[in-house]
Design a protein around this motif. Structure first.
Motif, PDB file in Angstrom:
ATOM      1  N   ASP A 157      -7.496   9.655  -1.536  1.00  0.00           N
ATOM      2  CA  ASP A 157      -6.557   9.918  -0.448  1.00  0.00           C
ATOM      3  C   ASP A 157      -6.165   8.605   0.218  1.00  0.00           C
ATOM      4  O   ASP A 157      -6.969   7.683   0.311  1.00  0.00           O
ATOM      5  CB  ASP A 157      -7.194  10.850   0.597  1.00  0.00           C
ATOM      6  N   ALA A 158      -4.926   8.515   0.672  1.00  0.00           N
ATOM      7  CA  ALA A 158      -4.434   7.380   1.455  1.00  0.00           C
ATOM      8  C   ALA A 158      -3.294   7.914   2.304  1.00  0.00           C
ATOM      9  O   ALA A 158      -2.192   8.160   1.798  1.00  0.00           O
ATOM     10  CB  ALA A 158      -3.964   6.247   0.559  1.00  0.00           C
ATOM     11  N   THR A 159      -3.560   8.118   3.586  1.00  0.00           N
ATOM     12  CA  THR A 159      -2.583   8.816   4.429  1.00  0.00           C
ATOM     13  C   THR A 159      -1.281   8.061   4.607  1.00  0.00           C
ATOM     14  O   THR A 159      -0.245   8.672   4.858  1.00  0.00           O
ATOM     15  CB  THR A 159      -3.190   9.113   5.816  1.00  0.00           C
ATOM     16  N   ASP A 160      -1.313   6.714   4.491  1.00  0.00           N
ATOM     17  CA  ASP A 160      -0.062   5.965   4.670  1.00  0.00           C
ATOM     18  C   ASP A 160       0.681   5.736   3.364  1.00  0.00           C
ATOM     19  O   ASP A 160       1.712   5.072   3.334  1.00  0.00           O
ATOM     20  CB  ASP A 160      -0.323   4.645   5.390  1.00  0.00           C
ATOM     21  N   GLY A 161       0.165   6.283   2.259  1.00  0.00           N
ATOM     22  CA  GLY A 161       0.858   6.180   0.979  1.00  0.00           C
ATOM     23  C   GLY A 161       0.945   4.783   0.408  1.00  0.00           C
ATOM     24  O   GLY A 161       1.728   4.525  -0.505  1.00  0.00           O
ATOM     25  N   GLY A 162       0.146   3.837   0.947  1.00  0.00           N
ATOM     26  CA  GLY A 162       0.149   2.481   0.420  1.00  0.00           C
ATOM     27  C   GLY A 162       1.072   1.511   1.121  1.00  0.00           C
ATOM     28  O   GLY A 162       1.169   0.352   0.711  1.00  0.00           O
ATOM     29  N   ILE A 163       1.736   1.939   2.196  1.00  0.00           N
ATOM     30  CA  ILE A 163       2.697   1.067   2.873  1.00  0.00           C
ATOM     31  C   ILE A 163       2.026  -0.146   3.502  1.00  0.00           C
ATOM     32  O   ILE A 163       2.648  -1.193   3.687  1.00  0.00           O
ATOM     33  CB  ILE A 163       3.493   1.854   3.943  1.00  0.00           C
ATOM     34  N   SER A 164       0.715  -0.047   3.807  1.00  0.00           N
ATOM     35  CA  SER A 164       0.016  -1.170   4.443  1.00  0.00           C
ATOM     36  C   SER A 164      -0.995  -1.812   3.499  1.00  0.00           C
ATOM     37  O   SER A 164      -1.963  -2.429   3.950  1.00  0.00           O
ATOM     38  CB  SER A 164      -0.701  -0.700   5.714  1.00  0.00           C
ATOM     39  N   ALA A 165      -0.779  -1.670   2.199  1.00  0.00           N
ATOM     40  CA  ALA A 165      -1.779  -2.156   1.236  1.00  0.00           C
ATOM     41  C   ALA A 165      -1.178  -3.088   0.194  1.00  0.00           C
ATOM     42  O   ALA A 165      -0.008  -2.964  -0.173  1.00  0.00           O
ATOM     43  CB  ALA A 165      -2.428  -0.972   0.524  1.00  0.00           C
ATOM     44  N   THR A 166      -2.004  -4.032  -0.286  1.00  0.00           N
ATOM     45  CA  THR A 166      -1.728  -4.789  -1.491  1.00  0.00           C
ATOM     46  C   THR A 166      -2.735  -4.324  -2.535  1.00  0.00           C
ATOM     47  O   THR A 166      -3.939  -4.345  -2.281  1.00  0.00           O
ATOM     48  CB  THR A 166      -1.904  -6.299  -1.267  1.00  0.00           C
ATOM     49  N   ILE A 167      -2.266  -3.881  -3.689  1.00  0.00           N
ATOM     50  CA  ILE A 167      -3.149  -3.321  -4.712  1.00  0.00           C
ATOM     51  C   ILE A 167      -3.018  -4.126  -5.995  1.00  0.00           C
ATOM     52  O   ILE A 167      -1.912  -4.268  -6.540  1.00  0.00           O
ATOM     53  CB  ILE A 167      -2.815  -1.847  -4.979  1.00  0.00           C
ATOM     54  N   TYR A 213      -0.071  -4.236  -8.640  1.00  0.00           N
ATOM     55  CA  TYR A 213       0.523  -2.906  -8.753  1.00  0.00           C
ATOM     56  C   TYR A 213       1.534  -2.677  -7.642  1.00  0.00           C
ATOM     57  O   TYR A 213       2.646  -2.180  -7.887  1.00  0.00           O
ATOM     58  CB  TYR A 213      -0.559  -1.835  -8.715  1.00  0.00           C
ATOM     59  N   SER A 214       1.174  -3.015  -6.397  1.00  0.00           N
ATOM     60  CA  SER A 214       2.098  -2.797  -5.286  1.00  0.00           C
ATOM     61  C   SER A 214       1.766  -3.735  -4.136  1.00  0.00           C
ATOM     62  O   SER A 214       0.651  -4.237  -4.014  1.00  0.00           O
ATOM     63  CB  SER A 214       2.026  -1.346  -4.794  1.00  0.00           C
ATOM     64  N   PHE A 215       2.761  -3.954  -3.276  1.00  0.00           N
ATOM     65  CA  PHE A 215       2.597  -4.770  -2.078  1.00  0.00           C
ATOM     66  C   PHE A 215       3.420  -4.141  -0.963  1.00  0.00           C
ATOM     67  O   PHE A 215       4.646  -4.205  -0.976  1.00  0.00           O
ATOM     68  CB  PHE A 215       3.041  -6.209  -2.341  1.00  0.00           C
ATOM     69  N   GLY A 216       2.756  -3.492  -0.004  1.00  0.00           N
ATOM     70  CA  GLY A 216       3.442  -2.880   1.126  1.00  0.00           C
ATOM     71  C   GLY A 216       4.510  -1.886   0.706  1.00  0.00           C
ATOM     72  O   GLY A 216       5.560  -1.804   1.334  1.00  0.00           O
ATOM     73  N   GLN A 217       4.240  -1.145  -0.357  1.00  0.00           N
ATOM     74  CA  GLN A 217       5.252  -0.250  -0.925  1.00  0.00           C
ATOM     75  C   GLN A 217       4.993   1.192  -0.516  1.00  0.00           C
ATOM     76  O   GLN A 217       3.932   1.750  -0.803  1.00  0.00           O
ATOM     77  CB  GLN A 217       5.233  -0.366  -2.448  1.00  0.00           C
ATOM     78  N   ALA A 218       5.956   1.804   0.135  1.00  0.00           N
ATOM     79  CA  ALA A 218       5.826   3.198   0.566  1.00  0.00           C
ATOM     80  C   ALA A 218       5.687   4.124  -0.636  1.00  0.00           C
ATOM     81  O   ALA A 218       6.327   3.921  -1.668  1.00  0.00           O
ATOM     82  CB  ALA A 218       7.039   3.608   1.405  1.00  0.00           C
ATOM     83  N   ASN A 219       4.807   5.117  -0.496  1.00  0.00           N
ATOM     84  CA  ASN A 219       4.597   6.151  -1.516  1.00  0.00           C
ATOM     85  C   ASN A 219       4.120   5.591  -2.860  1.00  0.00           C
ATOM     86  O   ASN A 219       4.319   6.209  -3.901  1.00  0.00           O
ATOM     87  CB  ASN A 219       5.882   6.971  -1.733  1.00  0.00           C
ATOM     88  N   SER A 220       3.485   4.426  -2.821  1.00  0.00           N
ATOM     89  CA  SER A 220       2.947   3.848  -4.058  1.00  0.00           C
ATOM     90  C   SER A 220       1.580   4.429  -4.405  1.00  0.00           C
ATOM     91  O   SER A 220       1.127   4.309  -5.549  1.00  0.00           O
ATOM     92  CB  SER A 220       2.837   2.329  -3.937  1.00  0.00           C
TER      93      SER A 220
END
Length: 228
Positions: free
Chosen positions: A176-186, A199-206
């Protein structure tokens, strides 16, 4: 159950191709104190302020954390901390092999020292854990259940898994990730200047519930799937 298969091929001078297939199997398990909600996600009822002690038991507004399944007014959060863990077998990413791992509260695992800075940056950038299985086929699992600072309703639950018999491969499982990855670097990286796989950098719904990412630093690739 997810079955991720990595196929590695090597050619000999006689043009004969030898193929080795590595199969990594990950099963979704609901082990206490985790309880599966109706949505399918797993929640830790010992520390989840929205499911404290049991599902759907939200702590009242005058309590600020959930500790041992009870709502409490004591701040149970830690922020921007790093911990060093000595793991039972060598793990490898890129050219680094080690048994000493640094784990931060910001969702970062380093095979050397880590920065505790909370600032999100794109790659490359300068708890709970358990070992399962029997050598030489053990898995090392780090599990995060964390939230944004002083925002208990904005949280994430994910695992990072290393495989003793598959060096260079690491798997992320997002329950689970409630913000959908918008505040994450993966992603993963080898040093402050790379190489890296992002994979993603601050990307919504990632990030979706029960999403699995498998990074192979031997080939510089990743694959995505879901737990089924």
């Amino acid at each position: 159950m997810l079955i991720a298969t990595l196929v590695l091929s090597t050619k000999t001078t006689t043009t004969t191709t030898t193929t080795t297939t590595i199969t990594v199997t990950t099963a979704a398990k609901c082990v206490s104190p985790y309880v599966q909600a109706s949505s399918g996600i797993y929640v830790n009822v010992v520390i989840d302020i929205n499911n404290c002690g049991k599902l759907n038991n939200v702590c009242p507004s005058d309590f600020i954390s959930c500790s041992a399944g009870l709502c409490t007014s004591v701040n149970g959060f830690i922020d921007d901390q790093s911990f060093t863990v000595t793991v039972p077998f060598n793990i490898t990413l890129y050219s680094t092999t080690t048994k000493s791992v640094s784990v931060t509260t910001n969702g970062v695992i380093c095979l050397s020292s880590c920065s505790t800075a909370f600032t999100e940056t794109a790659l490359p950038a300068s708890i709970y854990y358990d070992t399962q299985g029997i050598a030489p086929n053990r898995t090392l699992i780090f599990e995060y259940y964390s939230g944004q600072y002083r925002q208990s309703t904005d949280y994430c639950n994910f695992q990072i898994t290393f495989y003793e018999n598959v060096p260079g491969v690491v798997q992320f499982i997002y329950y689970d990730a409630t913000d959908g990855g918008i505040s994450a670097t993966i992603g993963v990286q080898g040093s402050s200047s790379g190489p890296f796989i992002q994979y993603s950098f601050g990307q919504a719904n990632s990030v979706a519930q029960n999403m699995v990412l498998t990074f192979d630093t031997n080939t510089g690739t990743y694959s995505s799937a879901g737990i089924g």
